[in-house]
Every structure is written in C-alpha cells, then in structure tokens.
Design a protein around this motif. Structure first.
Motif, PDB file in Angstrom:
ATOM      1  N   GLU A  99       0.815  -1.217   0.000  1.00  0.00           N
ATOM      2  CA  GLU A  99       0.000   0.000   0.000  1.00  0.00           C
ATOM      3  C   GLU A  99       0.850   1.270   0.000  1.00  0.00           C
ATOM      4  O   GLU A  99       0.586   2.204  -0.764  1.00  0.00           O
ATOM      5  N   GLN A 100       1.875   1.311   0.865  1.00  0.00           N
ATOM      6  CA  GLN A 100       2.730   2.497   0.940  1.00  0.00           C
ATOM      7  C   GLN A 100       3.479   2.723  -0.363  1.00  0.00           C
ATOM      8  O   GLN A 100       3.631   3.859  -0.827  1.00  0.00           O
ATOM      9  N   GLN A 101       3.966   1.632  -0.937  1.00  0.00           N
ATOM     10  CA  GLN A 101       4.678   1.714  -2.214  1.00  0.00           C
ATOM     11  C   GLN A 101       3.758   2.241  -3.305  1.00  0.00           C
ATOM     12  O   GLN A 101       4.145   3.081  -4.110  1.00  0.00           O
ATOM     13  N   PHE A 102       2.518   1.764  -3.309  1.00  0.00           N
ATOM     14  CA  PHE A 102       1.555   2.190  -4.330  1.00  0.00           C
ATOM     15  C   PHE A 102       1.253   3.685  -4.202  1.00  0.00           C
ATOM     16  O   PHE A 102       1.262   4.405  -5.199  1.00  0.00           O
ATOM     17  N   ILE A 103       0.974   4.140  -2.979  1.00  0.00           N
ATOM     18  CA  ILE A 103       0.658   5.555  -2.769  1.00  0.00           C
ATOM     19  C   ILE A 103       1.833   6.433  -3.182  1.00  0.00           C
ATOM     20  O   ILE A 103       1.651   7.502  -3.774  1.00  0.00           O
ATOM     21  N   PHE A 104       3.055   5.987  -2.881  1.00  0.00           N
ATOM     22  CA  PHE A 104       4.251   6.756  -3.239  1.00  0.00           C
ATOM     23  C   PHE A 104       4.419   6.837  -4.752  1.00  0.00           C
ATOM     24  O   PHE A 104       4.686   7.912  -5.303  1.00  0.00           O
ATOM     25  N   ARG A 105       4.279   5.706  -5.426  1.00  0.00           N
ATOM     26  CA  ARG A 105       4.483   5.657  -6.873  1.00  0.00           C
ATOM     27  C   ARG A 105       3.375   6.369  -7.642  1.00  0.00           C
ATOM     28  O   ARG A 105       3.601   6.889  -8.743  1.00  0.00           O
ATOM     29  N   LEU A 133      -8.959   1.277   1.940  1.00  0.00           N
ATOM     30  CA  LEU A 133      -8.347   0.986   0.646  1.00  0.00           C
ATOM     31  C   LEU A 133      -6.837   0.820   0.756  1.00  0.00           C
ATOM     32  O   LEU A 133      -6.236   0.038   0.014  1.00  0.00           O
ATOM     33  N   PHE A 134      -6.237   1.559   1.673  1.00  0.00           N
ATOM     34  CA  PHE A 134      -4.780   1.557   1.802  1.00  0.00           C
ATOM     35  C   PHE A 134      -4.322   1.046   3.174  1.00  0.00           C
ATOM     36  O   PHE A 134      -3.182   1.269   3.567  1.00  0.00           O
ATOM     37  N   ASN A 135      -5.250   0.402   3.881  1.00  0.00           N
ATOM     38  CA  ASN A 135      -4.929  -0.228   5.167  1.00  0.00           C
ATOM     39  C   ASN A 135      -4.333   0.771   6.152  1.00  0.00           C
ATOM     40  O   ASN A 135      -3.340   0.495   6.829  1.00  0.00           O
ATOM     41  N   ILE A 136      -4.947   1.949   6.227  1.00  0.00           N
ATOM     42  CA  ILE A 136      -4.483   3.000   7.142  1.00  0.00           C
ATOM     43  C   ILE A 136      -5.291   2.932   8.427  1.00  0.00           C
ATOM     44  O   ILE A 136      -6.525   2.945   8.401  1.00  0.00           O
ATOM     45  N   LYS A 137      -4.602   2.846   9.557  1.00  0.00           N
ATOM     46  CA  LYS A 137      -5.262   2.760  10.853  1.00  0.00           C
ATOM     47  C   LYS A 137      -5.706   4.141  11.327  1.00  0.00           C
ATOM     48  O   LYS A 137      -5.192   5.175  10.882  1.00  0.00           O
ATOM     49  N   GLU A 138      -6.668   4.161  12.246  1.00  0.00           N
ATOM     50  CA  GLU A 138      -7.206   5.419  12.761  1.00  0.00           C
ATOM     51  C   GLU A 138      -6.115   6.263  13.421  1.00  0.00           C
ATOM     52  O   GLU A 138      -6.051   7.480  13.230  1.00  0.00           O
ATOM     53  N   ARG A 139      -5.248   5.620  14.191  1.00  0.00           N
ATOM     54  CA  ARG A 139      -4.148   6.335  14.852  1.00  0.00           C
ATOM     55  C   ARG A 139      -3.208   6.954  13.823  1.00  0.00           C
ATOM     56  O   ARG A 139      -2.766   8.103  13.968  1.00  0.00           O
ATOM     57  N   GLU A 140      -2.911   6.208  12.759  1.00  0.00           N
ATOM     58  CA  GLU A 140      -2.032   6.700  11.701  1.00  0.00           C
ATOM     59  C   GLU A 140      -2.666   7.891  10.995  1.00  0.00           C
ATOM     60  O   GLU A 140      -1.967   8.836  10.603  1.00  0.00           O
ATOM     61  N   LEU A 141      -3.982   7.851  10.833  1.00  0.00           N
ATOM     62  CA  LEU A 141      -4.683   8.948  10.174  1.00  0.00           C
ATOM     63  C   LEU A 141      -4.598  10.228  11.002  1.00  0.00           C
ATOM     64  O   LEU A 141      -4.365  11.314  10.465  1.00  0.00           O
ATOM     65  N   ARG A 142      -4.770  10.103  12.316  1.00  0.00           N
ATOM     66  CA  ARG A 142      -4.660  11.274  13.190  1.00  0.00           C
ATOM     67  C   ARG A 142      -3.243  11.855  13.146  1.00  0.00           C
ATOM     68  O   ARG A 142      -3.064  13.081  13.058  1.00  0.00           O
ATOM     69  N   GLU A 143      -2.239  10.984  13.208  1.00  0.00           N
ATOM     70  CA  GLU A 143      -0.851  11.434  13.140  1.00  0.00           C
ATOM     71  C   GLU A 143      -0.550  12.069  11.790  1.00  0.00           C
ATOM     72  O   GLU A 143       0.223  13.029  11.690  1.00  0.00           O
ATOM     73  N   PHE A 144      -1.152  11.513  10.763  1.00  0.00           N
ATOM     74  CA  PHE A 144      -0.966  11.996   9.399  1.00  0.00           C
ATOM     75  C   PHE A 144      -1.365  13.469   9.289  1.00  0.00           C
ATOM     76  O   PHE A 144      -0.590  14.318   8.822  1.00  0.00           O
ATOM     77  N   TYR A 145      -2.568  13.798   9.758  1.00  0.00           N
ATOM     78  CA  TYR A 145      -3.034  15.192   9.665  1.00  0.00           C
ATOM     79  C   TYR A 145      -2.311  16.088  10.660  1.00  0.00           C
ATOM     80  O   TYR A 145      -2.101  17.280  10.395  1.00  0.00           O
ATOM     81  N   ARG A 146      -1.912  15.540  11.786  1.00  0.00           N
ATOM     82  CA  ARG A 146      -1.175  16.343  12.773  1.00  0.00           C
ATOM     83  C   ARG A 146       0.193  16.753  12.236  1.00  0.00           C
ATOM     84  O   ARG A 146       0.634  17.897  12.419  1.00  0.00           O
ATOM     85  N   ASP A 147       0.859  15.837  11.535  1.00  0.00           N
ATOM     86  CA  ASP A 147       2.234  16.074  11.095  1.00  0.00           C
ATOM     87  C   ASP A 147       2.339  16.765   9.731  1.00  0.00           C
ATOM     88  O   ASP A 147       3.328  17.458   9.471  1.00  0.00           O
ATOM     89  N   PHE A 148       1.349  16.567   8.855  1.00  0.00           N
ATOM     90  CA  PHE A 148       1.496  17.046   7.482  1.00  0.00           C
ATOM     91  C   PHE A 148       0.496  18.113   7.061  1.00  0.00           C
ATOM     92  O   PHE A 148       0.633  18.698   5.989  1.00  0.00           O
TER      93      PHE A 148
END
Length: 211
Positions: A99-105, A133-148
């Motif tokens: 999933e991470q590779q796909f989003i990056f590419r 769709l990309f196997n993103i966890k709820e915690r990762e999503l919160r960190e995602f918006y906090r950091d980026f």
C-alpha cells in the motif's frame, strides 16, 4: 482485505517496484473487463461493479458502494476501464502489502481519487472514508493530519500529501531493511548449525561449553 482464492485477480502479478501490471496482464485484464461488460458499453454500472467486487473480495456492500462513487468521477453511474485498472492495482497492492509503495508511486492519481469535491484538497473525512483501501489505521490517520497538515485547516494540498507519501515510503523501506537483516541473520545461524551438526544440540554450540 483479502482477494478470494481462485478468482481471476489472484493470478495477476503486480510489479513490486512500480506497482503496475505487465503489458500481458493488462491485455488479460482488458479481456476480463469485456466479459464483465454484459451491456457492451465499455463500462461497468454499479450493479456489475458490486457483483465483481463481491466475487473477488470480502468487502461489505457499503465499502463497495463508496468505492464506486469515488471512481465514478463524472457521476454518470458507470466506470470505464481506466478506473477499473486503477482499482485492480490498488487491490493487488493491498493483497501484497504494498500500500505504501503504491501511494508513493502513484501519489497524483491517488490524490485525485480522494479529492472528491475537486477542490485540490483532501478533507479529513474523505481520507477516513477510504482508509480501508490503503490499510491505514485510525491512529495513523490522526498522526498523518497532525504532522502534514501545514495549513492547519484539516485539508491537505497535493504538496502536503506528497510529503506524507515520501515520509511513509522511507519508514516502509527502513522496516523492510530491518526485516531483511533479521531474516539473513536467521539464515546464517541455521547455516552454521548445518555445517557442524555434531557440535550443536537444540541450536546450542556444545563445543563452546566448558565443563
């Protein structure tokens, strides 16, 4: 998500570096798409789309419906082969833990998919809706918006999203490197045991034990 064993997609190979299908696989997928297109319109409507995904995945009806609405960019009630191909690549990436590779590419196409309102920004609620769709966890999503989320409006621009894909890819590569080193160390240990089987009991080198 897991692809159902024995389904057509099970036999397709996704390139692990670029997360794309080979030309041969694309041709096979196109023929498969034509078989699904019973109305011969070069499209799939929501009913055909549901039965396809219900056959190849374990997704719920609500998930399938939300994915169809995302892919139906023009809200015409149908999707073409381009959207179908994109979906299949996402499914295969998820099946192979890429999933991470796909989003990056494919950061730009993924960004455009998640930008449901066409505002060149991804709202937090949109990302939350399609995190499966990309196997993103709820915690990762919160960190995602906090950091980026640099602007702090809970809506990501493409630059912010691209930065996220780069950092995520770096973390993925570090994880892969650590796992590979661990696997090599394990193989080396077993190799040493095989070379001197008489000196080892349950993996312990008895020749080094002092009595």
């Amino acid at each position: 998500m897991k692809l159902k064993k024995g389904s057509f997609l099970w036999y397709l190979y996704l390139d692990k570096l670029y997360c794309l299908l080979s030309v041969r696989n694309v041709k096979a997928l196109l023929e498969y798409f034509k078989l699904l297109d019973v109305h011969r319109n070069n499209t799939l409507n929501d009913v055909l789309f549901y039965h396809f995904l219900h056959h190849v995945t374990n997704w719920k009806r609500s998930q399938i419906t939300s994915v169809f609405n995302m892919l139906d960019w023009d809200a015409v009630g149908e999707i073409g082969f381009d959207q179908f191909y994109m979906l299949v690549c996402i499914l295969l990436a998820q099946q192979n833990n890429l999933e991470q590779q796909f989003i990056f590419r494919h950061s730009r196409p993924v960004f455009e998919l998640l930008d449901l309102d066409g505002e060149l920004r991804i709202g937090k609620e949109n990302f939350h809706m399609y995190k499966f769709l990309f196997n993103i966890k709820e915690r990762e999503l919160r960190e995602f918006y906090r950091d980026f989320d640099i602007t702090g409006d809970c809506r990501l621009t493409y630059k912010e999203f691209k930065l996220f894909t780069i950092v995520t890819m770096e973390k993925y590569q570090e994880k892969q490197k650590a796992e590979n080193e661990k696997a090599l160390l394990k193989m080396k240990t077993f190799h040493e045991v095989d070379e001197n089987p008489k000196n080892y009991v349950l993996g312990i080198n008895v020749s080094e034990i002092k009595i």
